[in-house]
Structure formats: structure tokens, C-alpha cells
Design a protein around this motif. Structure first.
Motif, PDB file in Angstrom:
ATOM      1  N   MET A   1      -6.534   3.961   2.845  1.00 55.27           N
ATOM      2  CA  MET A   1      -5.574   3.024   2.294  1.00 55.27           C
ATOM      3  C   MET A   1      -5.353   1.908   3.308  1.00 55.27           C
ATOM      4  O   MET A   1      -5.192   2.151   4.496  1.00 55.27           O
ATOM      5  N   ILE A   2      -5.320   0.716   2.832  1.00 53.58           N
ATOM      6  CA  ILE A   2      -5.097  -0.441   3.686  1.00 53.58           C
ATOM      7  C   ILE A   2      -3.608  -0.495   4.053  1.00 53.58           C
ATOM      8  O   ILE A   2      -2.728  -0.181   3.245  1.00 53.58           O
ATOM      9  N   ILE A   3      -3.346  -0.876   5.295  1.00 49.43           N
ATOM     10  CA  ILE A   3      -1.972  -0.940   5.789  1.00 49.43           C
ATOM     11  C   ILE A   3      -1.129  -1.877   4.936  1.00 49.43           C
ATOM     12  O   ILE A   3       0.032  -1.581   4.623  1.00 49.43           O
ATOM     13  N   ARG A   4      -1.690  -2.992   4.523  1.00 49.82           N
ATOM     14  CA  ARG A   4      -0.956  -3.956   3.700  1.00 49.82           C
ATOM     15  C   ARG A   4      -0.516  -3.306   2.383  1.00 49.82           C
ATOM     16  O   ARG A   4       0.633  -3.450   1.972  1.00 49.82           O
ATOM     17  N   ASP A   5      -1.411  -2.555   1.738  1.00 51.03           N
ATOM     18  CA  ASP A   5      -1.066  -1.870   0.487  1.00 51.03           C
ATOM     19  C   ASP A   5       0.019  -0.833   0.711  1.00 51.03           C
ATOM     20  O   ASP A   5       0.918  -0.659  -0.108  1.00 51.03           O
ATOM     21  N   PHE A   6      -0.076  -0.129   1.852  1.00 50.43           N
ATOM     22  CA  PHE A   6       0.935   0.872   2.168  1.00 50.43           C
ATOM     23  C   PHE A   6       2.320   0.247   2.241  1.00 50.43           C
ATOM     24  O   PHE A   6       3.284   0.775   1.677  1.00 50.43           O
ATOM     25  N   PHE A   7       2.450  -0.870   2.917  1.00 50.61           N
ATOM     26  CA  PHE A   7       3.760  -1.504   3.047  1.00 50.61           C
ATOM     27  C   PHE A   7       4.245  -2.098   1.729  1.00 50.61           C
ATOM     28  O   PHE A   7       5.448  -2.101   1.452  1.00 50.61           O
ATOM     29  N   ILE A   8       3.344  -2.576   0.901  1.00 56.59           N
ATOM     30  CA  ILE A   8       3.739  -3.055  -0.432  1.00 56.59           C
ATOM     31  C   ILE A   8       4.319  -1.899  -1.232  1.00 56.59           C
ATOM     32  O   ILE A   8       5.391  -2.013  -1.839  1.00 56.59           O
ATOM     33  N   TYR A   9       3.625  -0.755  -1.238  1.00 53.13           N
ATOM     34  CA  TYR A   9       4.127   0.421  -1.953  1.00 53.13           C
ATOM     35  C   TYR A   9       5.458   0.900  -1.381  1.00 53.13           C
ATOM     36  O   TYR A   9       6.362   1.291  -2.108  1.00 53.13           O
ATOM     37  N   LEU A  10       5.567   0.856  -0.058  1.00 55.16           N
ATOM     38  CA  LEU A  10       6.792   1.293   0.597  1.00 55.16           C
ATOM     39  C   LEU A  10       7.981   0.423   0.198  1.00 55.16           C
ATOM     40  O   LEU A  10       9.060   0.926  -0.119  1.00 55.16           O
ATOM     41  N   PHE A  11       7.798  -0.908   0.194  1.00 57.04           N
ATOM     42  CA  PHE A  11       8.890  -1.815  -0.168  1.00 57.04           C
ATOM     43  C   PHE A  11       9.258  -1.684  -1.643  1.00 57.04           C
ATOM     44  O   PHE A  11      10.437  -1.755  -2.003  1.00 57.04           O
ATOM     45  N   ILE A  12       8.269  -1.485  -2.508  1.00 54.67           N
ATOM     46  CA  ILE A  12       8.573  -1.283  -3.928  1.00 54.67           C
ATOM     47  C   ILE A  12       9.372   0.004  -4.116  1.00 54.67           C
ATOM     48  O   ILE A  12      10.371   0.036  -4.836  1.00 54.67           O
ATOM     49  N   MET A  13       8.953   1.071  -3.451  1.00 55.72           N
ATOM     50  CA  MET A  13       9.662   2.344  -3.548  1.00 55.72           C
ATOM     51  C   MET A  13      11.082   2.232  -2.994  1.00 55.72           C
ATOM     52  O   MET A  13      12.041   2.737  -3.588  1.00 55.72           O
ATOM     53  N   ALA A  14      11.249   1.556  -1.882  1.00 54.75           N
ATOM     54  CA  ALA A  14      12.573   1.366  -1.303  1.00 54.75           C
ATOM     55  C   ALA A  14      13.456   0.540  -2.229  1.00 54.75           C
ATOM     56  O   ALA A  14      14.646   0.835  -2.402  1.00 54.75           O
TER      57      ALA A  14
END
Length: 105
Positions: A1-14
Motif C-alpha cells: 500500500m502506498i503511504i499516500r493512500d494510507f493517509f487518505i484512508y486514515l483521514f477519511i476514517m477519522a
């Protein structure tokens, strides 16, 4: 998983988690006086906990017989008003014993 995608998913979940927790405060500004809504909100946590726990009980051991035996023992101990720790210990020991017996047979 790309780090950028991880943070996008994290911010959406938050954001979704934050909205779920803040939305009731925004919608209901005053005290809730309706008895139906109050009783509904009182029982929702128990219903959700039961809906999440019951399937986990049946599929936790991989053997339906031992799971149902542990569930029955837990219900009997709960009806006898034993503490949560005692109920959990007896249910786990029963499920383990039945699982071991089923493996031997």
C-alpha cells in the motif's frame, strides 16, 4: 500500500468517526423528553453489543457443538446471577473441554 493512500484512508476514517460522534450533539441541542426516544437510546448499546457478540460466540471455536455448549453454560451461570468473570471462565472451560472431547472422538 502506498503511504499516500494510507493517509487518505486514515483521514477519511477519522472524519467519519468524528462525524458520528459529533452529529448527535449538533442535532439534539436540548434535553430529550420523549420517553420513546429515551428508551430507544437506552437500549441501543445493548442491542448492538448483542448483535456483534452473538455471531462471534458461535464461530469462535470452529466447532458449533463446543460453542453452543459454552453459550448454554454462560446463560445458565448468568441466570444464577454469577459475576461476569465466573460466567466467562465457566463458558471458556466448557467450550475447551467439549472441543477437546470432539477432537478425541
Amino acid at each position: 500500500m502506498i503511504i499516500r493512500d494510507f493517509f487518505i484512508y486514515l483521514f477519511i476514517m477519522a472524519g467519519v468517526t468524528y462525524l458520528i460522534r459529533v452529529l448527535p450533539f449538533v442535532i439534539f441541542k436540548g434535553k430529550i423528553t420523549n420517553t420513546f426516544i429515551k428508551s430507544f437510546l437506552y437500549y441501543v448499546p445493548y442491542a448492538v453489543l448483542g448483535a456483534m457478540t452473538f455471531p462471534a460466540i458461535l464461530f469462535s471455536t470452529g466447532n458449533y457443538i463446543s460453542s453452543i455448549a459454552g453459550l448454554i453454560v454462560a446463560c445458565i451461570m448468568a441466570f444464577k446471577e454469577k459475576s461476569l468473570l465466573i460466567v466467562a471462565i465457566f463458558a471458556c472451560v466448557t467450550a475447551l473441554a467439549i472441543n477437546l472431547i470432539c477432537m478425541v472422538i
